[in-house]
Design a protein around this motif. Structure first.
Motif, PDB file in Angstrom:
ATOM      1  N   ARG A   1      -0.397  28.672  53.333  1.00 53.46           N
ATOM      2  CA  ARG A   1       0.641  27.918  54.045  1.00 53.46           C
ATOM      3  C   ARG A   1       1.976  27.980  53.305  1.00 53.46           C
ATOM      4  O   ARG A   1       3.028  28.093  53.908  1.00 53.46           O
ATOM      5  N   ASN A   2       1.903  27.894  51.978  1.00 52.28           N
ATOM      6  CA  ASN A   2       3.142  27.918  51.188  1.00 52.28           C
ATOM      7  C   ASN A   2       3.783  29.294  51.185  1.00 52.28           C
ATOM      8  O   ASN A   2       5.000  29.415  51.317  1.00 52.28           O
ATOM      9  N   THR A   3       2.968  30.345  51.040  1.00 46.71           N
ATOM     10  CA  THR A   3       3.541  31.687  50.988  1.00 46.71           C
ATOM     11  C   THR A   3       4.026  32.148  52.354  1.00 46.71           C
ATOM     12  O   THR A   3       4.893  33.011  52.442  1.00 46.71           O
ATOM     13  N   HIS A   4       3.495  31.549  53.422  1.00 46.66           N
ATOM     14  CA  HIS A   4       3.914  31.965  54.754  1.00 46.66           C
ATOM     15  C   HIS A   4       5.077  31.140  55.278  1.00 46.66           C
ATOM     16  O   HIS A   4       5.566  31.367  56.368  1.00 46.66           O
ATOM     17  N   THR A   5       5.522  30.171  54.488  1.00 45.17           N
ATOM     18  CA  THR A   5       6.710  29.408  54.892  1.00 45.17           C
ATOM     19  C   THR A   5       7.920  29.771  54.036  1.00 45.17           C
ATOM     20  O   THR A   5       9.021  29.331  54.299  1.00 45.17           O
ATOM     21  N   ILE A   6       7.658  30.581  52.992  1.00 39.64           N
ATOM     22  CA  ILE A   6       8.750  31.026  52.126  1.00 39.64           C
ATOM     23  C   ILE A   6       8.789  32.543  52.134  1.00 39.64           C
ATOM     24  O   ILE A   6       7.762  33.194  51.959  1.00 39.64           O
ATOM     25  N   ASP A   7       9.952  33.116  52.361  1.00 40.16           N
ATOM     26  CA  ASP A   7      10.079  34.570  52.391  1.00 40.16           C
ATOM     27  C   ASP A   7      10.124  35.113  50.964  1.00 40.16           C
ATOM     28  O   ASP A   7      11.189  35.322  50.389  1.00 40.16           O
ATOM     29  N   VAL A   8       8.926  35.327  50.386  1.00 42.46           N
ATOM     30  CA  VAL A   8       8.864  35.803  49.002  1.00 42.46           C
ATOM     31  C   VAL A   8       8.312  37.222  48.906  1.00 42.46           C
ATOM     32  O   VAL A   8       8.212  37.774  47.820  1.00 42.46           O
ATOM     33  N   GLY A   9       7.932  37.806  50.042  1.00 41.87           N
ATOM     34  CA  GLY A   9       7.426  39.172  50.030  1.00 41.87           C
ATOM     35  C   GLY A   9       8.555  40.173  50.218  1.00 41.87           C
ATOM     36  O   GLY A   9       9.742  39.833  50.144  1.00 41.87           O
ATOM     37  N   ILE A  10       8.195  41.428  50.446  1.00 42.56           N
ATOM     38  CA  ILE A  10       9.174  42.485  50.668  1.00 42.56           C
ATOM     39  C   ILE A  10       8.884  43.100  52.041  1.00 42.56           C
ATOM     40  O   ILE A  10       7.831  43.698  52.240  1.00 42.56           O
ATOM     41  N   ASN A  11       9.787  42.896  52.995  1.00 41.02           N
ATOM     42  CA  ASN A  11       9.572  43.499  54.314  1.00 41.02           C
ATOM     43  C   ASN A  11       9.977  44.971  54.253  1.00 41.02           C
ATOM     44  O   ASN A  11      11.151  45.309  54.143  1.00 41.02           O
ATOM     45  N   LYS A  12       8.983  45.847  54.305  1.00 40.08           N
ATOM     46  CA  LYS A  12       9.215  47.276  54.106  1.00 40.08           C
ATOM     47  C   LYS A  12       9.311  47.998  55.450  1.00 40.08           C
ATOM     48  O   LYS A  12       8.602  47.663  56.397  1.00 40.08           O
ATOM     49  N   THR A  13      10.164  48.988  55.483  1.00 40.27           N
ATOM     50  CA  THR A  13      10.220  49.876  56.649  1.00 40.27           C
ATOM     51  C   THR A  13       9.767  51.254  56.199  1.00 40.27           C
ATOM     52  O   THR A  13      10.078  51.691  55.093  1.00 40.27           O
ATOM     53  N   PHE A  14       8.981  51.904  57.025  1.00 41.84           N
ATOM     54  CA  PHE A  14       8.442  53.224  56.649  1.00 41.84           C
ATOM     55  C   PHE A  14       8.461  54.155  57.853  1.00 41.84           C
ATOM     56  O   PHE A  14       8.628  53.730  59.007  1.00 41.84           O
ATOM     57  N   ASP A  15       8.285  55.417  57.558  1.00 51.76           N
ATOM     58  CA  ASP A  15       8.300  56.477  58.572  1.00 51.76           C
ATOM     59  C   ASP A  15       6.980  56.435  59.332  1.00 51.76           C
ATOM     60  O   ASP A  15       5.967  56.987  58.892  1.00 51.76           O
ATOM     61  N   THR A  16       6.977  55.788  60.491  1.00 57.95           N
ATOM     62  CA  THR A  16       5.735  55.620  61.262  1.00 57.95           C
ATOM     63  C   THR A  16       5.128  56.949  61.711  1.00 57.95           C
ATOM     64  O   THR A  16       3.918  57.155  61.575  1.00 57.95           O
ATOM     65  N   PRO A  17       5.914  57.910  62.227  1.00 58.47           N
ATOM     66  CA  PRO A  17       5.314  59.206  62.615  1.00 58.47           C
ATOM     67  C   PRO A  17       4.631  59.907  61.432  1.00 58.47           C
ATOM     68  O   PRO A  17       3.565  60.512  61.606  1.00 58.47           O
ATOM     69  N   ALA A  18       5.243  59.833  60.243  1.00 55.34           N
ATOM     70  CA  ALA A  18       4.631  60.468  59.070  1.00 55.34           C
ATOM     71  C   ALA A  18       3.296  59.807  58.729  1.00 55.34           C
ATOM     72  O   ALA A  18       2.330  60.481  58.347  1.00 55.34           O
ATOM     73  N   LEU A  19       3.229  58.489  58.873  1.00 57.86           N
ATOM     74  CA  LEU A  19       1.969  57.774  58.611  1.00 57.86           C
ATOM     75  C   LEU A  19       0.909  58.160  59.638  1.00 57.86           C
ATOM     76  O   LEU A  19      -0.263  58.381  59.287  1.00 57.86           O
ATOM     77  N   HIS A  20       1.324  58.241  60.914  1.00 60.91           N
ATOM     78  CA  HIS A  20       0.383  58.653  61.964  1.00 60.91           C
ATOM     79  C   HIS A  20      -0.138  60.067  61.711  1.00 60.91           C
ATOM     80  O   HIS A  20      -1.312  60.358  61.976  1.00 60.91           O
ATOM     81  N   GLN A  21       0.716  60.923  61.186  1.00 56.70           N
ATOM     82  CA  GLN A  21       0.313  62.297  60.878  1.00 56.70           C
ATOM     83  C   GLN A  21      -0.736  62.307  59.762  1.00 56.70           C
ATOM     84  O   GLN A  21      -1.703  63.075  59.810  1.00 56.70           O
ATOM     85  N   TYR A  22      -0.530  61.439  58.757  1.00 56.94           N
ATOM     86  CA  TYR A  22      -1.508  61.347  57.663  1.00 56.94           C
ATOM     87  C   TYR A  22      -2.877  60.932  58.214  1.00 56.94           C
ATOM     88  O   TYR A  22      -3.907  61.518  57.865  1.00 56.94           O
ATOM     89  N   ILE A  23      -2.866  59.928  59.095  1.00 51.21           N
ATOM     90  CA  ILE A  23      -4.126  59.452  59.677  1.00 51.21           C
ATOM     91  C   ILE A  23      -4.769  60.547  60.530  1.00 51.21           C
ATOM     92  O   ILE A  23      -5.980  60.767  60.491  1.00 51.21           O
ATOM     93  N   TYR A  24      -3.924  61.275  61.287  1.00 58.65           N
ATOM     94  CA  TYR A  24      -4.418  62.363  62.149  1.00 58.65           C
ATOM     95  C   TYR A  24      -5.050  63.479  61.320  1.00 58.65           C
ATOM     96  O   TYR A  24      -6.032  64.104  61.736  1.00 58.65           O
ATOM     97  N   ASP A  25      -4.489  63.742  60.138  1.00 55.23           N
ATOM     98  CA  ASP A  25      -4.969  64.847  59.287  1.00 55.23           C
ATOM     99  C   ASP A  25      -6.221  64.497  58.475  1.00 55.23           C
ATOM    100  O   ASP A  25      -6.781  65.370  57.794  1.00 55.23           O
ATOM    101  N   LEU A  26      -6.649  63.230  58.526  1.00 57.82           N
ATOM    102  CA  LEU A  26      -7.866  62.859  57.787  1.00 57.82           C
ATOM    103  C   LEU A  26      -9.051  63.682  58.291  1.00 57.82           C
ATOM    104  O   LEU A  26      -9.132  63.999  59.481  1.00 57.82           O
ATOM    105  N   PRO A  27      -9.996  64.048  57.419  1.00 58.99           N
ATOM    106  CA  PRO A  27     -11.118  64.900  57.823  1.00 58.99           C
ATOM    107  C   PRO A  27     -12.169  64.178  58.672  1.00 58.99           C
ATOM    108  O   PRO A  27     -13.259  64.695  58.889  1.00 58.99           O
ATOM    109  N   PHE A  28     -11.848  62.985  59.139  1.00 53.37           N
ATOM    110  CA  PHE A  28     -12.766  62.222  59.991  1.00 53.37           C
ATOM    111  C   PHE A  28     -11.940  61.279  60.841  1.00 53.37           C
ATOM    112  O   PHE A  28     -10.762  61.024  60.564  1.00 53.37           O
TER     113      PHE A  28
END
Length: 373
Positions: free
Chosen positions: A221-248
């Motif tokens: 409750r305390n950590t979700h009422t205070i913005d103490v994390g890091i909101n990250k932005t990332f390359d979503t297509p590149a991440l999807h490609q990594y998941i697609y390339d997994l051998p399973f």
């Protein structure tokens, strides 16, 4: 609850010092110092080689003490049981010598090493009949006996029992048919029988998990009422490609859990998640997706394992999973030579390493990350 000094129980100062070395600083610490196990004496068992034996005998030879080294002693003496005499050996109980006089009735608990030799784990200065029941065994320092420890705990419980307040709410005690705290504490230390002991354990385990759950809820409750994390932005297509390339192909559960983690990574709040799954269910793959998203956002990652063997396994697994990327990995364990460790510290601090896999060596003060996400 009871931050009361042990001196109120009129315990010898030397004994208080020993208790403090065991981490027992207050009366609450004392009454919450639970037995590690119990010796159960229900009847006279047969004497069997290499099996636990309990029997009553009369001392027919005075004890001899040998000091093997500074902190280890061996005491030997003989007892008569029925028509046979037995040689008894016990370690680190030399303080009992003054009580073991000729003709004294004692109860021996231990193992028969040969037809007439017993290595005792404990010696009770009482008859077997008077000992029937459950006897708590505590992890104690030399100089404090189980008998004296039980006496201190009895003093502590008597001192505070009128002021004991249940942490578990009344409705939960009734719903789950739990005893009250007062009874649970008395029965964990001085159980009448197996039924009372199980009830005491049930209460104390429930109490521990309830406190743990409420602590987690408070943190969440305390950590979700205070913005103490890091909101990250990332390359979503590149991440999807990594998941697609997994051998399973990912399972439905892996996809669902990964989505929740990725939402947390993009949130300004601290993530606190426990992923539960059997061996081989794909938890490491889910972790790799989080690590890659973190990397794409421009941050370093750390993966900690409890042993060097597991850390090495995770290190090799991640290297295979990211074989088609430019990610840089390092393995950090306690056994790494000092010169190599120092060089690795510099690489991590200079962001020349993207992912560090290791043991608890990862949380040493000397290790500084450049941009840990």
């Amino acid at each position: 609850m009871f931050d009361i000094d042990l001196s109120y129980l009129k315990i010898n100062q030397n004994r208080i010092a020993l208790l403090q070395e065991m981490g027992i600083m207050t009366i609450e610490d004392l009454i919450r110092f639970y037995p590690s196990r119990y010796d159960v004496i229900l009847s006279v068992p047969p004497i069997l080689v290499d099996e636990k034996t309990i029997f009553e005998g009369v001392i027919i030879e005075e004890p001899k003490i040998f000091f093997i080294r500074r902190n280890m002693s061996r005491m030997t003496f003989k007892v008569q049981y029925q028509d046979t005499s037995y040689s008894i050996a016990i370690f680190n109980r030399h303080f009992l010598r003054t009580h073991l006089t000729l003709g004294t009735v004692v109860t021996i608990i231990g193992k028969l090493q040969s037809p007439n030799q017993v290595v005792a784990s404990d010696i009770k200065l009482q008859s077997l009949e008077s000992l029937k029941g459950f006897h708590p065994i505590y992890n104690l320092k030399s100089g404090i006996t189980v008998k004296s420890m039980s006496g201190y705990i009895k003093k502590g419980l008597t001192f505070v029992e009128k002021d004991l307040i249940d942490f578990i709410p009344e409705d939960l005690i009734q719903r789950y048919q739990l005893p009250y705290l007062k009874e649970a504490l008395w029965q964990i230390h001085f159980p009448k029988d197996e039924v009372h002991l199980k009830q005491a354990l049930k209460y104390l385990k429930y109490e521990e998990f309830l406190k743990f759950q409420m602590t987690l809820l408070f943190i969440k409750r305390n950590t979700h009422t205070i913005d103490v994390g890091i909101n990250k932005t990332f390359d979503t297509p590149a991440l999807h490609q990594y998941i697609y390339d997994l051998p399973f192909e990912l399972t439905k559960d892996q996809i669902s859990v990964s989505k929740e983690i990725l939402q947390d990574i993009q949130s300004p709040h601290i993530m606190d998640r426990l992923i539960q799954g059997d061996v081989g269910s794909g938890k490491t793959v889910v972790a790799s997706i989080a690590i890659y998203a973190n990397h794409l956002a421009g941050y370093q990652s750390a993966l900690m394992a409890p042993t060097e063997i597991l850390a090495s396994q995770h290190y090799r697994t991640l290297q295979k999973l990211f074989a088609n990327t430019s990610m840089r990995f390092a393995l950090l364990t306690g056994s790494l030579p000092a010169k190599e460790k120092k060089a690795l510290y510099r690489q991590i601090e200079n962001y020349e390493v993207d992912v560090v896999v290791g043991t608890h060596a990862l949380i040493q003060d000397a290790l500084q990350f450049k941009r840990l996400g």
